[in-house]
Design an enzyme around this catalytic site. Structure first.
Site: not given
Ligand code: R5P
Length: 324
Positions: A39, A103-104, A111, A176, A199, A230, A232
């Site tokens: 792997g 996003r991290q 932690r 957002d 959001k 996702t 969402g």
């Molecule tokens: C968040 O700050 C990003 O800009 C996206 O809105 C987010 O990562 C989208 O994630 P999901 O499609 O899982 O809701």
């Protein structure tokens, strides 16, 4: 042209790398990037790169068709850089159209790691001395590097697509608070007012729309975001706009991570159309319905040409009023 240009690609998005090479009137340089026994990732650069200006194109993303995870993609990128460095390339640029793990980017809970910074360290340590990337989730990720970062925006391609549509009674929507700056740039480009979705994110998978700020009733909306994972956030924002009386609702999102069940969410949503870029390969099954893919190869290719020639890259975005 500057020093001899060589473009390499891992397996994360070879079609994009080929489009970029074609736009530059060159070919993709030869490298074998395969799995090793047990792997492990194995790389062999198959042509001379001594003294060359090497660009390695590799988004940190999944490629379902090739069975590549973001971690595989990252590892391929790192070992390609290492191989090019040991083969005496003059300069190595990591071309990362989608900077995964972005996003991290902060310690928002006790932690937890700052993985986006760790990846920056790894890219540098491997031997890259320049980074070319597109629509970072957060602009400050540039500061995780102590080498030049050219940060491109796909608004030139995605925004222009909507401009050509000449949609009437338009409102641009940030899904957002973090997306306001980019949505504002789209609003300027399209000559439309701005609305914002309030959001809240309760977990990696669960978000909730609390409110819509701004006038959307009887307007055609374009939601602007950087990532669809996702689905969402997008589909809930679209539903909230519909509830508030918006007419047609479209969206443009740069990076189509499209984790399950995003495609189903989009197809079953109130959205008319979702326009994404090919920074991440979009599986065939996602291309037949509402999702349209536009290529960012032209801006990546032109930026590579300019970097190789020591010309300005920021000039490319002089018309798009994106705030840093
Ligand atoms: C968040 O700050 C990003 O800009 C996206 O809105 C987010 O990562 C989208 O994630 P999901 O499609 O899982 O809701």
């Amino acid at each position: 042209m500057g020093y001899d240009l060589k473009i390499f690609s891992g397996n994360a998005n070879r079609p994009l790398a080929k489009d970029i090479s074609r736009a530059l009137d060159t070919r993709l340089a030869e490298a074998t990037v395969t799995g090793f026994s047990g792997g492990e990732t194995h790389v062999q650069i198959d042509e001379n790169v001594r003294g060359c200006d090497v660009f390695i194109i590799q988004p940190i993303c999944t490629n379902q068709k090739k069975g590549i995870s973001p971690n595989d993609a990252l590892m391929e990128l790192l070992v390609l850089i290492d191989a090019a460095r040991r083969a005496s390339a003059r300069r190595i640029t990591a071309v990362v159209p989608y900077y995964g793990y972005a996003r991290q980017d902060r310690k928002d809970r006790p932690r937890v790691p700052i993985t986006a910074k760790l990846i920056a360290n790894m890219i540098y340590t491997a031997g890259a001395r320049r980074v070319l990337t597109l629509d970072l989730h957060a602009n400050q990720i540039q500061g995780f590097f102590d080498i030049p970062v050219d940060h491109l925006y796909s608004i030139n391609i995605l925004g222009e697509y909507f401009k050509r549509k000449n949609l009437e009674d338009l409102v641009v929507v940030a899904p957002d608070v973090g997306g306001i700056k980019m949505a504002r740039a789209y609003a300027e480009l399209l000559g439309a007012p701005l609305a914002i979705v309030d959001k809240r994110r309760w977990s990696g998978q669960l978000t909730e729309v609390m409110n819509v700020i701004g006038e959307v009733k009887d307007k055609n909306a374009v939601i602007v975001d950087d990532i669809i994972s996702t689905g969402g956030s997008l589909t809930k924002a679209a539903a909230a706009l519909k509830d508030k009386g918006a007419c047609e609702i479209r969206a443009t999102i740069v990076h189509p991570v499209l984790a399950d069940p995003a495609v189903e969410y989009v197809e079953n949503s109130v959205l008319t159309e979702l326009v994404v870029s090919n920074s991440i390969p979009v599986p065939k099954r996602a291309r037949n319905g509402k999702i349209k893919v536009l290529s960012v190869a032209p801006i990546l290719a032109e930026s590579i040409r300019r970097i190789n020639n020591d010309e300005s890259v920021s000039d490319l975005f002089a018309n798009a009023k994106v705030e840093g």
